[in-house]
Design a protein around this motif. Structure first.
Motif, mmCIF file in Angstrom:
data_model
loop_
_atom_site.group_PDB
_atom_site.id
_atom_site.type_symbol
_atom_site.label_atom_id
_atom_site.label_comp_id
_atom_site.label_asym_id
_atom_site.label_seq_id
_atom_site.Cartn_x
_atom_site.Cartn_y
_atom_site.Cartn_z
ATOM 1 N N ARG A 10 42.882 47.173 40.206
ATOM 2 C CA ARG A 10 42.457 48.531 39.844
ATOM 3 C C ARG A 10 43.401 49.058 38.769
ATOM 4 O O ARG A 10 44.617 48.893 38.853
ATOM 5 C CB ARG A 10 42.471 49.461 41.066
ATOM 6 C CG ARG A 10 42.079 50.902 40.739
ATOM 7 C CD ARG A 10 41.854 51.704 42.008
ATOM 8 N NE ARG A 10 41.629 53.116 41.761
ATOM 9 C CZ ARG A 10 40.483 53.646 41.327
ATOM 10 N NH1 ARG A 10 39.461 52.855 41.093
ATOM 11 N NH2 ARG A 10 40.363 54.946 41.143
ATOM 12 N N MET A 11 42.838 49.680 37.761
ATOM 13 C CA MET A 11 43.627 50.357 36.737
ATOM 14 C C MET A 11 42.849 51.603 36.339
ATOM 15 O O MET A 11 41.857 51.539 35.609
ATOM 16 C CB MET A 11 43.881 49.458 35.526
ATOM 17 C CG MET A 11 44.856 50.075 34.535
ATOM 18 S SD MET A 11 45.581 48.866 33.397
ATOM 19 C CE MET A 11 44.117 48.335 32.526
ATOM 20 N N LEU A 52 48.140 44.162 38.551
ATOM 21 C CA LEU A 52 47.928 43.941 37.122
ATOM 22 C C LEU A 52 48.507 42.595 36.699
ATOM 23 O O LEU A 52 49.652 42.269 37.006
ATOM 24 C CB LEU A 52 48.589 45.055 36.307
ATOM 25 C CG LEU A 52 48.595 44.871 34.779
ATOM 26 C CD1 LEU A 52 47.171 44.886 34.223
ATOM 27 C CD2 LEU A 52 49.445 45.947 34.113
ATOM 28 N N GLN A 58 39.306 49.556 33.011
ATOM 29 C CA GLN A 58 39.039 48.149 32.687
ATOM 30 C C GLN A 58 37.706 47.911 31.967
ATOM 31 O O GLN A 58 37.671 47.156 30.985
ATOM 32 C CB GLN A 58 39.110 47.300 33.962
ATOM 33 C CG GLN A 58 40.513 47.226 34.537
ATOM 34 C CD GLN A 58 40.608 46.205 35.636
ATOM 35 O OE1 GLN A 58 40.795 45.013 35.393
ATOM 36 N NE2 GLN A 58 40.473 46.655 36.872
ATOM 37 N N ARG A 107 43.968 40.310 30.178
ATOM 38 C CA ARG A 107 44.345 41.358 31.119
ATOM 39 C C ARG A 107 43.333 41.454 32.245
ATOM 40 O O ARG A 107 42.133 41.439 32.013
ATOM 41 C CB ARG A 107 44.402 42.711 30.399
ATOM 42 C CG ARG A 107 44.837 43.881 31.268
ATOM 43 C CD ARG A 107 44.547 45.213 30.585
ATOM 44 N NE ARG A 107 43.104 45.529 30.601
ATOM 45 C CZ ARG A 107 42.589 46.659 30.117
ATOM 46 N NH1 ARG A 107 43.356 47.561 29.564
ATOM 47 N NH2 ARG A 107 41.277 46.872 30.176
ATOM 48 N N ARG A 108 43.824 41.534 33.463
ATOM 49 C CA ARG A 108 42.959 41.797 34.612
ATOM 50 C C ARG A 108 43.765 42.548 35.667
ATOM 51 O O ARG A 108 44.988 42.443 35.722
ATOM 52 C CB ARG A 108 42.389 40.495 35.215
ATOM 53 C CG ARG A 108 43.418 39.551 35.792
ATOM 54 C CD ARG A 108 42.763 38.304 36.371
ATOM 55 N NE ARG A 108 43.740 37.327 36.813
ATOM 56 C CZ ARG A 108 44.313 37.330 38.007
ATOM 57 N NH1 ARG A 108 43.999 38.271 38.898
ATOM 58 N NH2 ARG A 108 45.189 36.401 38.341
ATOM 59 N N ALA A 109 43.081 43.313 36.488
ATOM 60 C CA ALA A 109 43.761 44.089 37.519
ATOM 61 C C ALA A 109 42.806 44.348 38.667
ATOM 62 O O ALA A 109 41.589 44.407 38.489
ATOM 63 C CB ALA A 109 44.267 45.411 36.949
ATOM 64 N N ASP A 127 38.049 54.429 35.801
ATOM 65 C CA ASP A 127 38.375 53.012 35.690
ATOM 66 C C ASP A 127 38.524 52.636 34.217
ATOM 67 O O ASP A 127 37.573 52.758 33.429
ATOM 68 C CB ASP A 127 37.277 52.176 36.356
ATOM 69 C CG ASP A 127 37.671 50.708 36.504
ATOM 70 O OD1 ASP A 127 38.749 50.322 36.016
ATOM 71 O OD2 ASP A 127 36.894 49.947 37.112
#
Length: 314
Positions: free
Chosen positions: A63-64, A9, A72, A59-61, A70
């Motif tokens: 996986r979240m 994240l 995102q 915001r980026r990830a 998911d």
């Protein structure tokens, strides 16, 4: 399948990297404590999960996901169906988290009717039941009161009851005892532990107090400069800390029977670095007595059940 899974994240506010590749997993029925000093990215991580970051945040990830879903690509409308229903949050400051213009009952009933439907009367009955469950006397009377008529401890209990209105599977508590005196802190922590055990919640508890961690946590993740630098079962972390920052935090704790009277507590020298876009490597290296040139490179979180982000651990 994990209840909450966060991988790599990143959260930025302009040129400031508030979170830099954080990895956190919360299992069902687990109390997972996120610990670290102020500004390390704990609260930002929780707000990123709930979709409540300030406007302009990036915001980026990798996986979240919540329960395999998911988070995102979700729109605000889709996320709002989960938020307050299957995922709930107790905010850091009970004095300002409740709307002063509405009664406690109105605010709690809205949480129920918005997600579950039903009548307002049924929602108020549910609210009264939960206020009693969190230890508030005369719950029916409290429903008709405004937040300013309640003490800080009562407001915090109202926040906990409100978060439980829809029987969430994941509860995020962001430093829920910060503004309370020591006696009320202990009561709130016992209450959270009891509710977690009774309801089987996945509890993500954010704190900077290692004493709190030792009492309630199943697993601990230590954050520093926007990264998780160590993560392990609670007993293992306290018995065998592997990251120099974790060791520094534990050295700052007074240990009855081991610390001579009048002696000074341990300290961590130096300052947290400025986390700009071009910052790389271990954020703790400028304060670490074991720093070496390799610490300037990106360091992965390695290990099996006891994870550590340090070249010495590798």
């Amino acid at each position: 399948m994990s209840l909450l899974e966060i991988r790599d994240l990143h959260v930025r506010f302009g040129a400031t990297a508030a979170v830099r590749g954080a990895d956190i997993v919360v299992e069902r029925g687990e109390t997972h404590c996120i610990v670290g000093e102020s500004g390390c990215g704990k609260s930002v991580t929780s707000l990123a999960v709930m979709g409540l970051l300030a406007k302009g945040a990036q915001r980026r990830a990798g996986r979240m996901a919540f329960d395999g879903i998911d988070l995102q690509p979700m729109s605000e409308r889709q996320l709002s169906r989960l938020r307050g229903d299957r995922m709930a949050m107790i905010f850091q400051e009970p004095m300002t988290s409740l709307n002063p213009a509405y009664t406690v009952g109105s605010q709690m009933a809205e949480v129920r009717t918005r997600h579950k439907g039903g009548s307002r009367r049924a929602a108020l009955e549910r609210a009264e039941e939960l206020l009693a469950k969190v230890g508030i006397t005369a719950p029916g009377l409290r429903l008709g009161q405004f937040p300013h008529q309640l003490s800080g401890g009562l407001r915090q209990r109202v926040m906990i009851a409100m978060a439980l209105m829809n029987d969430p599977e994941l509860l995020i508590a962001d430093e829920p005892t910060t503004a309370l005196d020591v006696t009320i802190q202990a009561q709130i922590l016992r209450l959270l532990a009891q509710l977690q055990s009774e309801l089987g919640l996945g509890l993500m508890l954010i704190t900077h107090d290692l004493g709190v961690v030792a009492r309630v946590a199943t697993r601990v993740s230590v954050m520093y400069a926007g990264q998780v630098v160590e993560s392990a079962p609670t007993a293992e972390l306290f018995a065998n800390p592997q990251h120099p920052y974790t060791r520094g935090l534990l050295d700052c704790l007074p240990v009855p029977g081991k610390l001579p009277p009048g002696s000074q507590l341990g300290t961590i020298p130096g300052m947290v670095p400025k986390l700009t876009e071009d910052f790389r490597g271990c954020g703790f290296r400028s304060r670490c007595g074991f720093a070496q040139p390799a610490c300037e490179n990106e360091i992965p979180l390695t290990g099996d059940n006891h994870l550590c982000r340090c070249v010495l651990a590798q």
